[in-house]
Scaffold this motif. Structure first.
Motif, PDB file in Angstrom:
ATOM      1  N   SER A 141      20.249   0.214   5.529  1.00  0.00           N
ATOM      2  CA  SER A 141      19.160  -0.909   5.458  1.00  0.00           C
ATOM      3  C   SER A 141      18.265  -0.682   6.387  1.00  0.00           C
ATOM      4  CB  SER A 141      19.444  -2.121   4.900  1.00  0.00           C
ATOM      5  OG  SER A 141      20.269  -2.278   3.851  1.00  0.00           O
ATOM      6  N   TYR A 142      16.841  -0.752   6.352  1.00  0.00           N
ATOM      7  CA  TYR A 142      15.900  -0.760   7.402  1.00  0.00           C
ATOM      8  C   TYR A 142      14.655  -1.322   7.163  1.00  0.00           C
ATOM      9  CZ  TYR A 142      12.829   1.009  10.875  1.00  0.00           C
ATOM     10  OH  TYR A 142      11.772   1.521  12.008  1.00  0.00           O
ATOM     11  N   PHE A 186       7.653  -5.944  10.744  1.00  0.00           N
ATOM     12  CA  PHE A 186       7.858  -6.802   9.611  1.00  0.00           C
ATOM     13  C   PHE A 186       9.285  -7.551   9.900  1.00  0.00           C
ATOM     14  CE2 PHE A 186       4.661  -3.888   8.445  1.00  0.00           C
ATOM     15  CZ  PHE A 186       3.622  -4.758   7.786  1.00  0.00           C
ATOM     16  N   ARG A 187       9.913  -7.356  10.984  1.00  0.00           N
ATOM     17  CA  ARG A 187      11.077  -7.980  10.948  1.00  0.00           C
ATOM     18  C   ARG A 187      10.950  -9.585  11.274  1.00  0.00           C
ATOM     19  NH1 ARG A 187      13.742  -3.123  14.624  1.00  0.00           N
ATOM     20  NH2 ARG A 187      13.704  -1.659  13.097  1.00  0.00           N
ATOM     21  N   GLY A 188      12.026 -10.116  10.868  1.00  0.00           N
ATOM     22  CA  GLY A 188      12.147 -11.886  11.044  1.00  0.00           C
ATOM     23  C   GLY A 188      11.031 -12.489  10.003  1.00  0.00           C
ATOM     24  N   LYS A 189      10.971 -11.614   9.101  1.00  0.00           N
ATOM     25  CA  LYS A 189      10.055 -12.249   8.055  1.00  0.00           C
ATOM     26  C   LYS A 189      10.865 -12.438   6.597  1.00  0.00           C
ATOM     27  CE  LYS A 189       5.835 -10.299   9.779  1.00  0.00           C
ATOM     28  NZ  LYS A 189       5.191 -11.446  10.687  1.00  0.00           N
ATOM     29  N   GLY A 190      12.133 -12.055   6.453  1.00  0.00           N
ATOM     30  CA  GLY A 190      12.825 -12.477   5.544  1.00  0.00           C
ATOM     31  C   GLY A 190      12.943 -11.151   4.458  1.00  0.00           C
ATOM     32  N   GLY A 247       0.740  -1.142   0.167  1.00  0.00           N
ATOM     33  CA  GLY A 247      -0.046  -0.061   0.182  1.00  0.00           C
ATOM     34  C   GLY A 247       0.906   1.130   0.082  1.00  0.00           C
ATOM     35  N   ASN A 248       0.765   2.209   0.928  1.00  0.00           N
ATOM     36  CA  ASN A 248       1.502   3.224   1.134  1.00  0.00           C
ATOM     37  C   ASN A 248       2.631   3.321   2.216  1.00  0.00           C
ATOM     38  OD1 ASN A 248       0.021   3.360   3.274  1.00  0.00           O
ATOM     39  ND2 ASN A 248      -0.646   5.462   2.882  1.00  0.00           N
ATOM     40  N   LYS A 249       2.869   2.033   2.812  1.00  0.00           N
ATOM     41  CA  LYS A 249       3.811   1.719   3.991  1.00  0.00           C
ATOM     42  C   LYS A 249       4.989   1.213   3.284  1.00  0.00           C
ATOM     43  CE  LYS A 249       4.067  -0.246   8.407  1.00  0.00           C
ATOM     44  NZ  LYS A 249       4.363   1.066   9.227  1.00  0.00           N
ATOM     45  N   VAL A 250       6.045   1.704   3.743  1.00  0.00           N
ATOM     46  CA  VAL A 250       7.444   1.210   3.304  1.00  0.00           C
ATOM     47  C   VAL A 250       7.695   0.143   4.373  1.00  0.00           C
ATOM     48  CG1 VAL A 250       9.947   1.547   2.933  1.00  0.00           C
ATOM     49  CG2 VAL A 250       8.180   3.232   2.404  1.00  0.00           C
TER      50      VAL A 250
END
Length: 135
Positions: free
Chosen positions: A58-59, A64-68, A23-26
């Motif tokens: 990188s960020y 959403f961390r830990g999802k590859g 969507g509009n979320k990075v």
């Protein structure tokens, strides 16, 4: 998040921004630099050769961390660089950032060198691990 003015300055210098969005979320972003690695933690710059690049800043959004996402982005960047003829990609990370190191290694990067430094006036010392990809 991304600072718009800072990002524009980086792009004017020739850096490229890659992102994963929903969507509009990075969800994740990473930068590519082609002329030098600027390791601000140790105030050291390394000139890059014509067919080399540095992946930096990188960020991944904390939700959403830990999802590859990070290793997936690194793999995408390796392919992008290979397709444009670049032969080496470098990335650096602080040695205590275990989750980033795991993502970097999952993407096929190998440890190149370690840089140790000491902060003065009672601040803790740190070590930077500089990882490179030779595939």
């Amino acid at each position: 998040g991304l600072d718009k003015e800072y990002s524009e300055d980086r792009m004017l210098e020739g850096d490229k921004l890659f992102g994963m969005v929903e969507g509009n979320k990075v969800l994740h972003h990473s930068w590519l630099k082609f002329n030098e690695m600027n390791i601000t933690e140790v105030a050291h710059k390394i000139k890059l050769e014509k067919e080399e690049a540095c992946i930096y800043d990188s960020y991944t959004d904390k939700n959403f961390r830990g999802k590859g996402l990070y290793p997936s982005m690194l793999s995408h960047l390796k392919k992008y660089l290979k397709d444009k003829g670049d032969t080496k990609a470098y990335i650096y990370v602080e040695s205590d950032n275990k989750s980033s190191i795991n993502g970097i290694e999952k993407a096929g990067f190998i440890k190149g060198i370690s840089i140790r430094y000491l902060r003065v006036f009672g601040l803790r010392s740190k070590k930077i691990i500089h990882l490179k990809n030779e595939k």
